[in-house]
Design a protein around this motif. Structure first.
Motif, PDB file in Angstrom:
ATOM      1  N   PHE A 340     -18.411 -77.497  60.139  1.00  0.00           N
ATOM      2  CA  PHE A 340     -18.532 -76.711  61.373  1.00  0.00           C
ATOM      3  C   PHE A 340     -19.319 -77.436  62.457  1.00  0.00           C
ATOM      4  CE2 PHE A 340     -22.084 -74.572  58.891  1.00  0.00           C
ATOM      5  CZ  PHE A 340     -23.141 -74.930  59.711  1.00  0.00           C
ATOM      6  N   LYS A 341     -20.295 -78.247  62.085  1.00  0.00           N
ATOM      7  CA  LYS A 341     -21.055 -78.928  63.135  1.00  0.00           C
ATOM      8  C   LYS A 341     -20.264 -80.107  63.701  1.00  0.00           C
ATOM      9  CE  LYS A 341     -24.460 -77.485  63.986  1.00  0.00           C
ATOM     10  NZ  LYS A 341     -25.822 -77.762  63.621  1.00  0.00           N
ATOM     11  N   GLY A 342     -19.489 -80.796  62.863  1.00  0.00           N
ATOM     12  CA  GLY A 342     -18.605 -81.832  63.389  1.00  0.00           C
ATOM     13  C   GLY A 342     -17.603 -81.238  64.367  1.00  0.00           C
ATOM     14  N   THR A 343     -17.070 -80.064  64.036  1.00  0.00           N
ATOM     15  CA  THR A 343     -16.133 -79.374  64.931  1.00  0.00           C
ATOM     16  C   THR A 343     -16.781 -79.055  66.270  1.00  0.00           C
ATOM     17  OG1 THR A 343     -14.964 -78.368  63.073  1.00  0.00           O
ATOM     18  CG2 THR A 343     -14.749 -77.282  65.209  1.00  0.00           C
ATOM     19  N   LEU A 344     -17.976 -78.491  66.231  1.00  0.00           N
ATOM     20  CA  LEU A 344     -18.614 -78.027  67.464  1.00  0.00           C
ATOM     21  C   LEU A 344     -19.091 -79.181  68.334  1.00  0.00           C
ATOM     22  CD1 LEU A 344     -20.589 -74.960  66.077  1.00  0.00           C
ATOM     23  CD2 LEU A 344     -18.440 -74.984  67.342  1.00  0.00           C
ATOM     24  N   PHE A 345     -19.520 -80.285  67.741  1.00  0.00           N
ATOM     25  CA  PHE A 345     -19.898 -81.444  68.552  1.00  0.00           C
ATOM     26  C   PHE A 345     -18.680 -82.025  69.270  1.00  0.00           C
ATOM     27  CE2 PHE A 345     -24.125 -81.999  66.565  1.00  0.00           C
ATOM     28  CZ  PHE A 345     -24.841 -82.352  67.700  1.00  0.00           C
ATOM     29  N   LEU A 346     -17.542 -82.079  68.575  1.00  0.00           N
ATOM     30  CA  LEU A 346     -16.326 -82.560  69.226  1.00  0.00           C
ATOM     31  C   LEU A 346     -15.896 -81.608  70.334  1.00  0.00           C
ATOM     32  CD1 LEU A 346     -14.248 -83.872  66.179  1.00  0.00           C
ATOM     33  CD2 LEU A 346     -15.519 -85.218  67.853  1.00  0.00           C
ATOM     34  N   VAL A 347     -16.032 -80.315  70.089  1.00  0.00           N
ATOM     35  CA  VAL A 347     -15.697 -79.326  71.113  1.00  0.00           C
ATOM     36  C   VAL A 347     -16.617 -79.484  72.324  1.00  0.00           C
ATOM     37  CG1 VAL A 347     -15.792 -76.852  71.640  1.00  0.00           C
ATOM     38  CG2 VAL A 347     -14.672 -77.647  69.550  1.00  0.00           C
ATOM     39  N   ALA A 348     -17.905 -79.663  72.072  1.00  0.00           N
ATOM     40  CA  ALA A 348     -18.843 -79.847  73.178  1.00  0.00           C
ATOM     41  C   ALA A 348     -18.481 -81.074  74.008  1.00  0.00           C
ATOM     42  CB  ALA A 348     -20.263 -79.973  72.640  1.00  0.00           C
ATOM     43  N   GLY A 349     -18.068 -82.141  73.344  1.00  0.00           N
ATOM     44  CA  GLY A 349     -17.644 -83.333  74.076  1.00  0.00           C
ATOM     45  C   GLY A 349     -16.413 -83.087  74.909  1.00  0.00           C
ATOM     46  N   SER A 350     -15.465 -82.325  74.360  1.00  0.00           N
ATOM     47  CA  SER A 350     -14.246 -82.010  75.110  1.00  0.00           C
ATOM     48  C   SER A 350     -14.563 -81.155  76.331  1.00  0.00           C
ATOM     49  CB  SER A 350     -13.248 -81.274  74.209  1.00  0.00           C
ATOM     50  OG  SER A 350     -12.852 -82.087  73.123  1.00  0.00           O
ATOM     51  N   ILE A 351     -15.464 -80.187  76.172  1.00  0.00           N
ATOM     52  CA  ILE A 351     -15.844 -79.333  77.298  1.00  0.00           C
ATOM     53  C   ILE A 351     -16.457 -80.165  78.414  1.00  0.00           C
ATOM     54  CG2 ILE A 351     -17.394 -77.477  78.030  1.00  0.00           C
ATOM     55  CD1 ILE A 351     -17.091 -76.315  75.187  1.00  0.00           C
ATOM     56  N   THR A 352     -17.379 -81.044  78.050  1.00  0.00           N
ATOM     57  CA  THR A 352     -18.026 -81.887  79.058  1.00  0.00           C
ATOM     58  C   THR A 352     -17.013 -82.807  79.726  1.00  0.00           C
ATOM     59  OG1 THR A 352     -20.073 -81.828  77.761  1.00  0.00           O
ATOM     60  CG2 THR A 352     -19.871 -83.560  79.418  1.00  0.00           C
ATOM     61  N   HIS A 353     -16.109 -83.354  78.919  1.00  0.00           N
ATOM     62  CA  HIS A 353     -15.118 -84.294  79.446  1.00  0.00           C
ATOM     63  C   HIS A 353     -14.158 -83.611  80.419  1.00  0.00           C
ATOM     64  CE1 HIS A 353     -12.746 -88.053  79.152  1.00  0.00           C
ATOM     65  NE2 HIS A 353     -11.699 -87.263  79.329  1.00  0.00           N
ATOM     66  N   MET A 354     -13.777 -82.364  80.121  1.00  0.00           N
ATOM     67  CA  MET A 354     -12.738 -81.703  80.920  1.00  0.00           C
ATOM     68  C   MET A 354     -13.298 -80.822  82.033  1.00  0.00           C
ATOM     69  SD  MET A 354     -10.375 -83.150  79.368  1.00  0.00           S
ATOM     70  CE  MET A 354      -9.117 -82.524  80.473  1.00  0.00           C
ATOM     71  N   THR A 355     -14.589 -80.485  81.994  1.00  0.00           N
ATOM     72  CA  THR A 355     -15.172 -79.650  83.050  1.00  0.00           C
ATOM     73  C   THR A 355     -16.210 -80.382  83.882  1.00  0.00           C
ATOM     74  OG1 THR A 355     -16.953 -78.771  81.646  1.00  0.00           O
ATOM     75  CG2 THR A 355     -14.826 -77.611  81.611  1.00  0.00           C
ATOM     76  N   GLY A 356     -16.775 -81.456  83.323  1.00  0.00           N
ATOM     77  CA  GLY A 356     -17.782 -82.212  84.054  1.00  0.00           C
ATOM     78  C   GLY A 356     -19.170 -81.638  83.981  1.00  0.00           C
ATOM     79  N   THR A 357     -19.403 -80.616  83.150  1.00  0.00           N
ATOM     80  CA  THR A 357     -20.736 -80.036  83.020  1.00  0.00           C
ATOM     81  C   THR A 357     -21.080 -79.850  81.551  1.00  0.00           C
ATOM     82  OG1 THR A 357     -22.174 -78.187  83.650  1.00  0.00           O
ATOM     83  CG2 THR A 357     -19.891 -77.658  83.133  1.00  0.00           C
ATOM     84  N   LYS A 358     -22.396 -79.896  81.243  1.00  0.00           N
ATOM     85  CA  LYS A 358     -22.879 -79.688  79.888  1.00  0.00           C
ATOM     86  C   LYS A 358     -23.572 -78.337  79.736  1.00  0.00           C
ATOM     87  CE  LYS A 358     -23.925 -84.641  79.562  1.00  0.00           C
ATOM     88  NZ  LYS A 358     -24.993 -85.650  79.342  1.00  0.00           N
ATOM     89  N   ASN A 359     -23.754 -77.620  80.835  1.00  0.00           N
ATOM     90  CA  ASN A 359     -24.541 -76.394  80.852  1.00  0.00           C
ATOM     91  C   ASN A 359     -23.685 -75.218  80.410  1.00  0.00           C
ATOM     92  OD1 ASN A 359     -26.198 -74.213  81.428  1.00  0.00           O
ATOM     93  ND2 ASN A 359     -27.026 -75.155  83.277  1.00  0.00           N
ATOM     94  N   ALA A 360     -24.054 -74.602  79.281  1.00  0.00           N
ATOM     95  CA  ALA A 360     -23.284 -73.466  78.766  1.00  0.00           C
ATOM     96  C   ALA A 360     -23.360 -72.270  79.697  1.00  0.00           C
ATOM     97  CB  ALA A 360     -23.788 -73.086  77.377  1.00  0.00           C
ATOM     98  N   GLU A 361     -24.484 -72.133  80.419  1.00  0.00           N
ATOM     99  CA  GLU A 361     -24.624 -71.001  81.328  1.00  0.00           C
ATOM    100  C   GLU A 361     -23.706 -71.099  82.538  1.00  0.00           C
ATOM    101  OE1 GLU A 361     -26.164 -68.423  80.668  1.00  0.00           O
ATOM    102  OE2 GLU A 361     -27.735 -68.852  79.207  1.00  0.00           O
ATOM    103  N   GLN A 362     -23.189 -72.276  82.820  1.00  0.00           N
ATOM    104  CA  GLN A 362     -22.285 -72.474  83.946  1.00  0.00           C
ATOM    105  C   GLN A 362     -20.810 -72.311  83.547  1.00  0.00           C
ATOM    106  OE1 GLN A 362     -23.241 -73.025  87.170  1.00  0.00           O
ATOM    107  NE2 GLN A 362     -25.338 -72.695  86.448  1.00  0.00           N
ATOM    108  N   LEU A 363     -20.569 -72.017  82.286  1.00  0.00           N
ATOM    109  CA  LEU A 363     -19.197 -71.960  81.786  1.00  0.00           C
ATOM    110  C   LEU A 363     -18.828 -70.538  81.368  1.00  0.00           C
ATOM    111  CD1 LEU A 363     -19.403 -75.177  79.601  1.00  0.00           C
ATOM    112  CD2 LEU A 363     -18.144 -74.948  81.759  1.00  0.00           C
ATOM    113  N   GLY A 364     -17.536 -70.320  81.160  1.00  0.00           N
ATOM    114  CA  GLY A 364     -17.060 -69.023  80.703  1.00  0.00           C
ATOM    115  C   GLY A 364     -15.550 -68.933  80.813  1.00  0.00           C
ATOM    116  N   LEU A 365     -14.954 -68.136  79.918  1.00  0.00           N
ATOM    117  CA  LEU A 365     -13.504 -67.883  79.909  1.00  0.00           C
ATOM    118  C   LEU A 365     -12.671 -69.157  79.887  1.00  0.00           C
ATOM    119  CD1 LEU A 365     -13.174 -64.883  82.403  1.00  0.00           C
ATOM    120  CD2 LEU A 365     -13.143 -64.818  79.895  1.00  0.00           C
ATOM    121  N   LEU A 366     -13.141 -70.155  79.154  1.00  0.00           N
ATOM    122  CA  LEU A 366     -12.375 -71.399  79.055  1.00  0.00           C
ATOM    123  C   LEU A 366     -11.189 -71.280  78.113  1.00  0.00           C
ATOM    124  CD1 LEU A 366     -15.075 -74.256  79.001  1.00  0.00           C
ATOM    125  CD2 LEU A 366     -13.655 -73.486  80.898  1.00  0.00           C
ATOM    126  N   ARG A 367     -11.060 -70.149  77.441  1.00  0.00           N
ATOM    127  CA  ARG A 367      -9.967 -70.012  76.477  1.00  0.00           C
ATOM    128  C   ARG A 367      -8.609 -70.100  77.161  1.00  0.00           C
ATOM    129  NH1 ARG A 367     -11.583 -64.716  77.415  1.00  0.00           N
ATOM    130  NH2 ARG A 367      -9.882 -63.254  77.930  1.00  0.00           N
TER     131      ARG A 367
END
Length: 816
Positions: A340-367
């Motif tokens: 599960f942690k390998g999954t979530l680290f890869l997901v975090a990298g994808s989010i940063t790569h595709m949105t340009g931000t690392k801040n979870a509070e700035q994100l939402g409804l990415l589904r």
């Protein structure tokens, strides 16, 4: 041998060739490179049945037998578990990096570093030799340093890489002392033999005088590598590395190296209060500190990094608890956490790569924009939170059940429940907040318009999520036999208990999620459900929680262990500067005195340890009555040597020293060494000429040593001369005593006996220089040749400077 050695050799060759593949194929190279570790994953998976049923595959070859270092490799259930994680997750990370770093000009170098780390980690888990384990251990530190500092143009990356290297590297060096002591306790460096000796009752390490220092050194190395408090700070800082590095090193492999070694040595070193309280104590503190710090983070990778610190504390704590329940919980959680942690680290990298931000509070409804990534994130977060039917639920049930079975169940159950609730909080932050919750209305616009990541970047999370689901729904396919086999490799069993229950089958805990859901009378189940509720409530009150804990956060810069790291680092640098000013001040005389004083200290210590040889030399009557010629030669050596200390004219001093050198050459002639005498004559003549030519071009000396300095110089000279005399006397003794206390014939006798037989030379001196110490002579020739090239280059450059015309500055007219 081929099964165990081929992955290391092939992957090492692949690491060397990776830059060439990347240069030729671009991102396609990453896809191709990922095939190799994936193939080895299948090879290791094919051994699941034989290995988990109590078998082990071993291979051994001599390397340096004199120090007990051999190429000893072993594949048992524990090493198989980690080998599958290393190769399986490694192949997915390589695939992920092919697209994540597609625009990186140094992508080939990244692939090389990552595969090099894979080799180091694979060698570590397959090693069956204490010293070989240390070698691969330090290789993981070096390769992780290269990966963390991959973005070397960024200051944070360089500082974080250095911090990780210093903390884990120094811990590894201290651990080496513990491994050597463990080898002394057992009388062998083979880990499997040490475990066999311990479990059979042949040795009891806990009663040995070296047990405590060995355990302390080994624990320090493991705690630094696995980011245990107070060494936890390097792991979150290492998030300066690219996302694939974080997913691989900091969730699945490197940080678990310390946990792996603790598990590997648990059957041998467990069974004492020191082991129990050290692991449970540091594990508890790390678990709580990591979880608390994670709840205050909003950046995705930092949040996951601190939660990883907490998870590592959980693993260490339950290894310390031990027994059937503690060991089962620790092993099951190691496996579940990697997924599960390998999954979530890869997901975090994808989010940063595709949105340009690392801040979870700035994100939402990415589904809606990233549906496939959202599926992987949801499954990974649910498994992390311990929700059925994923294997994370089973691991959490086992943790809570084990805490309820300990002698201190109230304490451990409360701590485990608190960590579980905080883990749920973190799961909601990355699994729910980012993909399913509405974004804040006052958020800033995202740097990039969100869209689904390239296929290579969502394949990894989906594959790992699928494994987490299968491990919970159908554990008999691979999870159950793998975890149960690993438990038997890790668990400490008292030899007396093992003898009394020989032949009995061990009852293993079921790995099927429905088994635990059906036990409605289980306190562990209700605690697990309560932890989900508390964690969700904590998530909803996260802003109030951050305000409540802000006073503690304000004290962190002064009290946190990282502040002490920087203090110690600064003190070390200040000490180095002071030492440099004192010892590297440009005075050649100080350098010579320091070197000679060190030689005197070490030499006289050796003479003192070999005082028997010196006494034996005096007893042999080595001092005989000299004849007239010997007296004259002694006077020709001693009198000019004394006179030269009183001369103020440097040319006269050089000439007087020449007399000493020629007199020594006459000594060689007298005692039947004309070739050595001719060498001495040649060297002395050349030395006198060179000194005269050089000193004639130098200005007159103005500053002379004062009386205290001259007295100190005289003391050093006398001590050095006495040392050389004593060493010559000891070496000429008929019976030489070594520093270790053993006796041996002088080496000169061996040279005399073997010079003609082995080297076909009657001149012993020539044979020593050319055959016995030919490598030394070759090195001396190389140094002289290099010096000649350097001198020739300097002279050539000087001639060029002399021929260069003078230039004038166009504005000032000054000569340049």
């Amino acid at each position: 041998m081929l099964l165990l050695l081929s992955p290391i050799i092939v992957l090492a060759a692949l690491a060397i060739a990776a830059p060439f593949f990347a240069k030729m194929g671009g991102r396609i190279a990453g896809y191709v490179l990922a095939i190799v570790p994936a193939a080895f994953f299948l090879v290791f998976a094919s051994q699941l049945g034989p290995v988990t049923h109590g078998g082990a595959i071993e291979a051994s070859a001599d390397w340096i037998p004199a120090i007990g270092l051999g190429l000893d490799l072993r594949l048992d259930s524990l090493s198989l578990l980690f080998a599958l994680l290393i190769t399986g997750i490694g192949s997915l990370v390589l695939l992920y990096a092919a697209d994540d770093l597609a625009e990186e000009p140094l992508q080939g170098r990244f692939f090389s570093y990552l595969i090099g780390f894979m080799v180091s980690m694979l060698g570590l888990v397959l090693s069956d030799n204490l010293l070989l384990t240390f070698i691969f251990w330090e290789l993981t530190s070096i390769t992780s340093y290269l990966l963390i500092g991959f973005n070397h143009d960024k200051t944070d990356s360089r500082k974080s890489a250095l911090q990780a290297l210093l903390v884990t590297g120094i811990g590894g060096l201290i651990m080496l002392a513990g491994l050597i002591m463990l080898g002394e306790i057992a009388g062998t460096n083979r880990i499997s033999e040490i475990i066999a000796l311990t479990t059979s009752g042949a040795i009891d390490p806990t009663t040995h005088a070296l047990y405590v220092p060995a355990v302390l050194c080994i624990l320090l190395g493991c705690f630094t590598k696995s980011a245990q408090f107070p060494f936890h700070f390097w792991l979150p800082n290492a998030m300066a590395a690219p996302s694939p590095v974080s997913a691989y090193l900091h969730s699945s492999t490197m940080v678990k190296a310390g946990v792996f070694l603790l598990a590997r040595l648990n059957p041998t070193l467990a069974g004492s209060d020191l082991w129990f309280w050290a692991l449970t104590g540091f594990g508890c503190v790390t678990m709580l500190v990591g979880a608390y710090l994670a709840t205050r983070q909003v950046y995705l990778k930092k949040l996951l990094a601190y939660s990883t610190v907490s998870s590592l504390g959980i693993m260490v704590m339950f290894l310390g608890i031990g027994g059937d329940y503690g060991t089962t919980a620790a092993v099951a959680y190691i496996f579940a956490h990697a997924l599960f942690k390998g999954t979530l680290f890869l997901v975090a990298g994808s989010i940063t790569h595709m949105t340009g931000t690392k801040n979870a509070e700035q994100l939402g409804l990415l589904r809606t924009a990233m549906p496939l990534t959202a599926i992987g994130a949801a499954i990974g977060a649910l498994s992390m939170a311990g929700v059925p039917p994923f294997n994370g639920f089973i691991a959490k049930e086992l943790l809570l059940a084990a805490s309820l079975k300990t002698d201190h169940k109230l304490l451990f159950t409360f701590l485990t429940f608190t960590a579980a609730a905080w883990t749920v909080f973190i799961s909601f932050m990355i699994g729910w907040r980012v993909f399913f919750a509405k974004p804040d209305t006052d958020r800033e616009p995202l740097p990039k318009e969100p869209r689904e990541a390239p296929p290579a970047m969502w394949v990894g999370p989906l594959v790992l999520s699928a494994f987490a689901l299968i491990a919970g729904v159908a554990p008999s396919l691979f999870a159950e036999p793998l975890i149960h086999g690993t438990i038997d490799s890790v668990k400490h069993v008292d030899p007396a208990y093992a003898a009394a229950h020989a032949g009995e089958a061990h009852a293993h805990k079921p790995m099927f999620f429905w088994y635990y859901l059906s036990k409605l009378d289980s306190l562990a189940l209700w605690l697990s459900l309560a932890a989900i509720g508390v964690g969700f409530a904590w998530y909803k009150m996260r802003r109030d929680w951050k305000r409540f804990t802000q006073p503690i956060a304000n004290l962190e810069p002064q009290l946190a262990p990282e502040s002490w790291y920087f203090r110690i680092f600064d003190w070390t640098m200040d000490g180095a500067k002071w030492q440099t000013r004192m010892l590297q001040n440009g005075q050649l005389s100080l350098y010579i005195k320091t070197i000679v004083a060190a030689v005197i200290a070490v030499g006289w210590w050796a003479v003192w340890r070999t005082s028997d040889s010196l006494s034996h030399t005096f007893a042999e009557g080595v001092f005989m009555t000299p004849n007239a010629l010997e007296v004259i030669l002694a006077a020709l050596i001693i009198i000019p040597a004394i006179i030269v200390t009183r001369l103020s004219n440097r040319l006269a001093a050089i000439a007087t020293l020449g007399v000493v050198g020629y007199a020594i050459a006459l000594v060689f002639v007298m005692f039947g060494a004309p070739d050595v005498a001719m060498t001495q004559f040649s060297i002395e003549t050349l030395t006198v000429i060179i000194f005269v030519l050089v000193l004639a071009s130098l200005p007159r000396f103005q500053n002379f040593e004062r009386r205290p300095g001259r007295i100190f110089d005289a003391a050093i000279s006398i001590a050095f001369g006495a040392l050389m005399t004593s060493l010559v006397m000891v070496s000429n003794s008929e019976q030489v005593t070594s520093i270790a206390g053993a006796t041996a014939d002088p080496i000169s006798r061996q040279f005399a006996q073997t010079a003609y037989l082995e080297a076909q030379g009657k001149n012993i001196v020539n044979v020593i220089l050319v055959d016995f110490r030919g490598t030394d002579t070759l090195g001396e020739i190389f140094v002289l040749g290099l010096a000649a090239v350097g001198v020739f280059t300097l002279l050539t450059m000087r001639k060029r400077d002399d021929k260069k015309p003078l230039s004038r500055d166009s504005q000032t007219g000054a000569t340049a």
